[in-house]
Design an enzyme around this catalytic site. Structure first.
Site, mmCIF file in Angstrom:
data_model
loop_
_atom_site.group_PDB
_atom_site.id
_atom_site.type_symbol
_atom_site.label_atom_id
_atom_site.label_comp_id
_atom_site.label_asym_id
_atom_site.label_seq_id
_atom_site.Cartn_x
_atom_site.Cartn_y
_atom_site.Cartn_z
ATOM 1 C CG ASP A 63 -1.686 -1.258 1.456
ATOM 2 O OD1 ASP A 63 -2.107 -1.860 0.456
ATOM 3 O OD2 ASP A 63 -1.887 -1.642 2.627
ATOM 4 C CD GLU A 272 -8.957 -3.084 -0.837
ATOM 5 O OE1 GLU A 272 -9.388 -3.151 0.322
ATOM 6 O OE2 GLU A 272 -8.198 -3.948 -1.317
HETATM 7 O O1 FUB Z 1 -3.159 -3.574 3.538
HETATM 8 C C1 FUB Z 1 -4.444 -3.851 3.999
HETATM 9 C C2 FUB Z 1 -5.452 -3.569 2.946
HETATM 10 O O2 FUB Z 1 -5.178 -4.341 1.791
HETATM 11 C C3 FUB Z 1 -5.454 -2.159 2.423
HETATM 12 O O3 FUB Z 1 -6.020 -1.249 3.299
HETATM 13 C C4 FUB Z 1 -6.165 -2.368 1.157
HETATM 14 O O4 FUB Z 1 -6.134 -1.289 0.268
HETATM 15 C C5 FUB Z 1 -5.475 -3.600 0.622
HETATM 16 O O5 FUB Z 1 -4.277 -3.298 -0.017
#
Ligand code: FUB
Length: 369
Positions: A63, A272
């Site tokens: 991320d 997301e």
């Molecule tokens: O790293 C945890 C979660 O996985 C992140 O918040 C999302 O975007 C995905 O990458």
């Protein structure tokens, strides 16, 4: 099917790629594949170079939110760990406990790990799971924005401050009022106004916030029907960068006919990992489609949208999640992203970077990892 698809993309270890390619083909019709055909596949694979090597190898990172501060590249990633939690659709296995901040003088330069910038034990209201962070700078202060579950197991977004881009960061005593879900991305427009984009489905809990209140009994996933998709959220930040200055709004994404994207359109709908950048006066909202593993983007004329879906930025990487940031470094635009090259485990990822190229009309060229 999915396993074949996902493991044959972007695996930079040639031998592994070829073995997996072979395995997938035998599922289709290739029992009779000739030795000649196999040789020509090997040639194609051999010609394909990995886009990027992992930027860090001694810890797992994911991320990556990258920023140019003080003429240097700073990266604010998640710090993945082996927490021993069983894998599930809720993402419980992403049980991260701190952030390490990284820096580089140039894209191909040495990466410095500045150590722990914020630890979950120093966030008074935190329960578990420090997920994807972002950072911002204003008036001599650096701000680290982070999602973490509170003690009731509800994701909230917090902010921590430091006088140095590498921390240590001190967390505010409470989450940002009105914040929820995950993946904050803070964009400061050319007029100095900052906005936060946030939200994520499934384990990110966005589907539990319909109607403005948390519903612990809501379904664990969004409906997968022809109803409008659930949108990311955004809010203006106050001048001190620590609060929402106004109401939380939806980041509306339209299709080419001006209609809302549908929940069933999971190759295009928001899941997301939102990110905002501005190029030639246009606003680009990019994000992950989650269960279809794409990074895609939509464009608009204002930071609040609406945005019109444009296309794919990056095809699936190795691993379930895909997450990115887009940043100009000197005169070149780069995309920071992650995959699971080092571990081949979805929850133990490694960050990477590659150039982002645009067409003459401002559209982004699709990257195939
Ligand atoms: O790293 C945890 C979660 O996985 C992140 O918040 C999302 O975007 C995905 O990458």
């Amino acid at each position: 099917m999915l396993i074949c698809f996902k493991t044959t993309v972007s695996v930079p270890v040639l031998a592994a790629s070829l073995a997996l390619l072979g395995a997938c083909q035998s599922n289709n019709s290739a029992q009779e594949t000739s030795a000649t055909a196999q040789t020509s596949q090997a040639d194609t694979a051999a010609a394909k170079q990995p886009l990027s090597e992992p930027l860090v190898r001694d810890i797992y990172t994911a991320d990556p939110s990258a920023h140019m501060f003080e003429d240097k590249i700073y990266i604010y990633p998640s710090h993945d760990i082996e927490a021993g939690v069983e894998e599930n659709d809720n993402g419980d296995h992403f049980a991260m406990r701190d952030y390490h901040i990284l820096s580089m003088d140039s894209v191909n330069g040495k990466v410095t790990d500045h150590g722990v910038g914020l630890d979950i034990k120093d966030i008074p209201w935190a329960g578990r799971q420090l997920w994807a962070p972002d950072a911002a700078f204003k008036n001599g202060t650096y701000y680290l924005y982070f999602p973490v579950k509170d003690k009731q197991d509800v994701f909230r977004i917090g902010v921590a401050t430091s006088k140095s881009p590498t921390g240590p960061f001190k967390a505010e005593p409470a989450p940002i009022a009105g914040s929820f879900s995950i993946d904050p991305a803070v964009f400061t427009d050319t007029d100095g106004q900052a906005y936060m984009y946030f939200g994520g489905l499934w384990g990110g809990q966005l589907q539990r916030w319909q109607g403005g209140k948390y519903n612990p009994n809501a379904a664990e996933k969004e409906p997968n029907t022809d109803v409008p998709a659930l949108n990311a959220r955004m809010a203006k930040l106050t001048p001190d960068m620590k609060k929402f200055a106004g109401p939380v709004k939806e980041v509306v994404i339209l299709d080419e006919n001006g209609k809302l994207l549908l929940a069933s359109d999971n190759n295009r709908r928001f899941f997301e990992g939102g990110w905002m950048h501005k190029y030639n006066g246009k606003y680009y909202f990019s994000y992950s489609t989650g269960d279809t593993h794409l990074l895609v983007y939509a464009m608009g004329d204002s930071p609040a949208g609406p945005f019109t879906y444009q296309g794919v930025i990056m095809k699936p990487v190795q691993g379930w999640t895909t997450h990115h940031s887009i940043v100009p470094i000197k005169d070149t635009w780069y995309i920071f992203y992650h995959d699971t090259q080092l571990s081949n485990k979805t929850w133990l990822r490694n960050i990477k970077v590659t150039e982002l190229k645009r067409r003459a009309d401002g559209g982004i060229e699709t990257i195939t990892p």
